[in-house]
Design an enzyme around this catalytic site. Structure first.
Site, short mmCIF file in Angstrom:
data_model
loop_
_atom_site.label_atom_id
_atom_site.label_comp_id
_atom_site.label_asym_id
_atom_site.label_seq_id
_atom_site.Cartn_x
_atom_site.Cartn_y
_atom_site.Cartn_z
N ARG A 205 0.83 -1.21 0.00
CA ARG A 205 0.00 0.00 0.00
C ARG A 205 0.86 1.25 0.00
O ARG A 205 0.67 2.16 -0.80
CB ARG A 205 -0.92 -0.01 1.21
N ASP A 234 -0.25 -6.77 -3.76
CA ASP A 234 -1.64 -6.48 -3.42
C ASP A 234 -2.29 -5.71 -4.56
O ASP A 234 -1.67 -5.50 -5.61
CB ASP A 234 -1.74 -5.70 -2.10
N HIS A 305 -6.66 -9.92 -3.86
CA HIS A 305 -5.64 -8.89 -3.73
C HIS A 305 -4.67 -8.97 -4.90
O HIS A 305 -3.46 -8.88 -4.74
CB HIS A 305 -4.92 -9.02 -2.39
N ASP A 367 -6.79 -14.55 1.76
CA ASP A 367 -7.84 -13.82 2.47
C ASP A 367 -8.70 -12.99 1.52
O ASP A 367 -8.28 -12.62 0.42
CB ASP A 367 -7.21 -12.88 3.50
N GLU A 368 -9.90 -12.69 1.96
CA GLU A 368 -10.80 -11.71 1.34
C GLU A 368 -10.92 -11.88 -0.17
O GLU A 368 -10.94 -10.91 -0.92
CB GLU A 368 -10.32 -10.29 1.68
N TRP A 434 -6.12 -14.40 11.75
CA TRP A 434 -6.28 -12.95 11.88
C TRP A 434 -7.69 -12.53 12.26
O TRP A 434 -7.89 -11.49 12.86
CB TRP A 434 -5.87 -12.25 10.58
N TYR A 459 -3.12 -5.77 15.59
CA TYR A 459 -3.04 -4.95 14.37
C TYR A 459 -2.56 -3.56 14.77
O TYR A 459 -3.27 -2.81 15.46
CB TYR A 459 -4.40 -4.88 13.67
N ASP A 461 -1.98 -0.90 12.89
CA ASP A 461 -2.52 0.28 12.22
C ASP A 461 -3.73 0.82 12.95
O ASP A 461 -4.24 1.88 12.61
CB ASP A 461 -2.86 -0.03 10.76
#
Length: 813
Positions: A205, A234, A305, A367-368, A434, A459, A461
């Site tokens: 990112r 990503d 991602h 993931d995701e 996670w 986490y 952040d």
């Protein structure tokens, strides 16, 4: 990348002030009251440590706390003339690393030699007969006549050197003195609790330089962390050179940031954000980490991602739309397709990665991965039938299984996020949990090794205090003590299953982290809490004791030029005003519970100033100056909080509550401009931007003055998109809406919005109030679709009736 699940309960946490008091968080101007004294006066070089002529810190304020420390009589004195000897060449390498630590910290650097121990010397020795269950174990014995560090493996000897460096930095005073640095006599027999003590950095990112990566690896080593998980691919960027596929970096390593941040202010042309690591740079980082006994675990995220990779090579995707690396955040639907050619591509990428990363593990993400494109693709559905996959998750499982076999054939083990459990998982695969610890529990019960990394606890952040001085991120707050309290081994596991818990890992996602200074703020001191959990026996962990040792750790951070967060060591102020009486009740607080000393006479607080014990009842106006103290010294610069009748009529967005039932995914967001440098920061709930001033005293109030900015709506929400809400606009550019008694209460004001903010990026709206009076919960919104841009509240002021504008067309109708 597991960071943005809006259904995660932790995302719904807010900074809302739901009670009736005026929450004044760090209001007023923070003053550098100790100008001229600098960092030293605020806990600098001599603040938390002890001068050489004084008694040393008995346990060295070590972090992480050793497994066993036994004090002994006497003191060892260390100077630049102290001999540092190694038994052989292997031990000499560690001795030289110890000297490097001293040099970096500004401490005396002795000469290094090879030889047998002598009186007054520091001696490093590798002993093949050293009996320890872990190669990271060591023994350190310090006495008046010398120090000896012994281990059976170079890793253990290295950690012994780290401990000795910590002992030296704990007792280093302002000038070190002729008698040198005092180290208390003791014996330490030490070994880590867990073999996986990890930290993950997202370089996809926002990109970090090799120099910053090296600095973080140094910091990891000096916390005895041993696993660096590197998130390199990503949707927003592909950060690793793959020679067989040059477009991955030619195309995939650049994105156009959203809004003004993606526009060159001089020319108006698109301004790309780019960066990747060459293979030579990767080798450099891996070698640098290995010298510090840190293993680098690379991540190639599949099947989701994947936007940056598909933008580079469209044939890898499952959509006919042309893609480019995205300048937005969130969950995207773009997946690698399931074709044989794509699997070969992934194996080819892994082949080059394997050659660069000699460690045991490769992370494949998992993931995701939103399956909409797969469900809509006739070819993917046919491919699933060919392979016998009953559904899309099973298809993902087949991809994981194939890559697991490929990695195993190259002597590697696969690790992935806990979604990989949703399909059949190869027995040798390791799970990184996670989404809480439940995935880790399930995996361990099935016989899989596990690394615990729950977003609710680890986490980084997430913000660490409620201070408005926190940088952009997710205002769900994970404090230092909450990180410290996390226990990686769940009670729900049976004794035989607990051996599968390899350890823990803190994760740092960087959507909102443009600068290295913000990165270091987020990591430290919370990474110290992670380190202690990973190393120290669970029975020996003690928060109050850790808090006692933490000020010395801050001293070490300053020596290493680590930009740790000051906010946990500052004072926050809360004011409850009685407008009629002209007084305020002021509460002071330190997030970590250190003692607070304050003044109200304009002077800077010191160790002799009044100790804060109970709320202060003060006439207005008043200025309170306060600082948190430990051992008679301030932990951060004192701050000034000025309260008067006018200031108590204004709240910033941090002080406003989120509206009830719309707190999902509250974010602390940065403005999109200027292109470089600092930007305004706003707290906003992106699913339904709405702010509330609870229990506002409207007696004598005629209007609101609302200052708003406008930022791009740069989020993709995938299946949560239907939950995004907004109030329909009734005019061309929407309206500022103010309701009393909550959002479903009485309309108090409706004011048309302008087409755009002013040149400074803000606009101030005067909103005369209809039927105002008494105490009410004020709900403040702006109507109109939040895409492509949304208005965000910066601050709200109550305007007394005598000064309020009168505009009939702006009153509530």
């Amino acid at each position: 990348m597991p960071t943005r699940n809006p259904n995660d309960g932790t995302e719904a946490m807010t900074l809302s002030r739901t009670h009736s008091r005026y929450r004044w968080l760090l209001a007023g101007i923070m003053l550098a009251l100790l100008a001229g004294c600098g960092e030293r006066a605020a806990g600098g070089a001599g603040a938390a440590g002890t001068a050489a002529s004084e008694a040393p810190v008995a346990d060295g304020a070590l972090i992480p706390k050793p497994a066993r420390l036994q004090p002994a009589p006497g003191v060892f004195r260390f100077t630049a003339a102290t001999p540092v000897l190694a038994a052989d060449a292997a031990a000499e390498a560690v001795a030289r690393q110890f000297a490097g630590f001293l040099q970096t910290s500004g401490l005396p650097v002795p000469e290094i030699g090879v030889g047998e121990p002598v009186d007054g010397a520091i001696h490093f020795r590798l002993d093949p007969a050293f009996d320890a269950a872990s190669p990271e174990a060591y023994t350190l014995e310090a006495g008046p006549d010398g120090v000896e560090v012994i281990a059976g493996d170079s890793a253990g000897l290295f950690y012994g050197a780290v401990t000795l460096w910590q002992l030296a930095t704990a007792n280093a005073g302002d000038g070190d003195g002729p008698d040198g640095i005092a180290i208390a006599a003791m014996r330490i027999d030490d070994a880590p609790r867990f073999g996986w003590r990890g930290f993950m950095l997202d370089s996809a990112r926002h990109f970090q330089s090799v120099e910053e990566i090296r600095k973080l690896l140094d910091a990891m080593a000096l916390h005895k962390l041993n696993t660096f998980h590197w998130h390199l691919t990503d949707d927003q960027g592909w950060r690793i050179e793959i020679k067989r596929y040059p477009k991955l970096t030619e195309v995939g390593a650049c994105r156009i940031p959203a809004g003004d941040g993606g526009i060159d202010p001089a020319t108006g042309a698109p301004r790309p954000y780019c960066g990747f690591y060459t293979q030579d740079q990767i080798r450099e980082v891996v070698a640098y980490a290995a010298e510090r006994h840190i293993t680098v675990v690379p991540e190639l995220d599949i099947p989701g991602h994947a936007t940056a990779a598909i933008a580079a090579y469209p044939e890898l995707g499952t959509t006919d739309r042309a893609l480019k690396p995205v300048g937005e955040w969130g969950v995207f639907e773009n997946l690698f397709n399931t074709e044989e050619a794509t699997m070969v591509f992934l194996e080819n990428v892994l082949t080059e990665m394997i050659a660069l990363f000699p460690g045991e593990y490769v992370h494949i993400g998992g993931d995701e991965a939103v399956k909409d494109q797969w469900q809509a693709s006739a070819r993917v559905q046919a491919r699933m039938r060919e392979l016998g996959a009953k559904d899309e998750m099973a298809m993902q499982g087949l991809m994981v299984e194939r890559l697991e076999k490929f990695l195993a054939g190259h002597g590697k083990r696969l690790i992935g996020w806990d979604e990989i459990l949703e399909a059949e998982l190869p027995a040798s695969a390791t799970v990184m949990s996670w989404r809480g610890i439940e995935g880790g529990i399930e995996a361990a019960r099935k016989g899989h090794d596990v690394v615990m990394s729950p977003s609710s606890d680890l986490y980084l952040d997430y913000l660490q205090t409620g201070s408005p001085d926190e940088p952009p991120g997710r205002p769900a707050t994970i404090t230092v003590d909450e990180v410290y309290a996390f226990e990686p081994v769940p009670d729900a596991l049976e004794a035989g299953q607990r051996r599968h818990i390899l350890g823990l890992q803190a994760n740092m996602w960087t959507e909102h982290t443009r600068f290295d200074a913000r990165l270091e703020h987020n990591l430290f001191p919370r990474l110290a809490a992670v380190a202690e959990t990973g190393w120290t026996p669970a029975a020996d962990k003690d928060w109050d004791d850790f808090r006692r040792r933490l000020p010395v750790q801050l001293q070490r951070y300053r020596r290493l030029d680590i930009g740790y967060a000051k906010t946990p060591f500052q004072v926050q102020a809360v004011a409850d005003d009685d407008r009629a009486a002209g007084t305020a009740t002021i509460e002071l607080d330190n997030p970590l519970g250190y003692e607070i000393r304050y003044t109200t006479d304009g002077s800077a607080p010191d160790a002799a100033s009044p100790l804060y014990r109970a709320p202060l009842q003060q006439p207005l106006p008043v200025e309170v100056k306060a600082a948190a103290f430990f051992d008679g010294r301030p932990l951060a610069e004192p701050q000034a909080f000025a309260f008067d009748a006018a200031s108590l009529l204004t709240r910033s967005d941090e002080q406003l509550a989120t509206c009830p039932d719309v707190g999902r995914l509250l974010l602390r967001l940065e403005d999109d401009g200027p292109a470089d440098g600092e930007r305004a920061i706003f707290n906003v709930t992106i699913f339904y931007p709405c702010w509330q001033w609870n229990d506002a005293d409207l007696d004598g109030i005629g209007a609101l003055k609302v200052r708003l900015g406008r930022i791009p709506y740069y989020f993709q929400l995938a299946h949560d998109e239907p939950h995004r809400r907004f109030e329909p606009a009734r005019s061309a550019h929407g309206e500022l809406l103010v309701h009393g008694g909550g959002c479903d209460g009485m309309p108090l004001a409706t004011v048309p919005m302008p087409a755009a903010p002013d040149a400074d990026g803000f606009v101030e709206i005067d909103a005369p109030l209809a039927q105002a009076g008494g105490r009410q919960d004020l709900c403040i919104r702006v109507s109109g679709d939040t895409r492509p841009t949304m208005w965000v509240v910066d601050r709200v002021s109550l305007v007394p009736a005598a000064a309020a504008p009168v505009e009939a067309d702006a009153a509530a109708r």
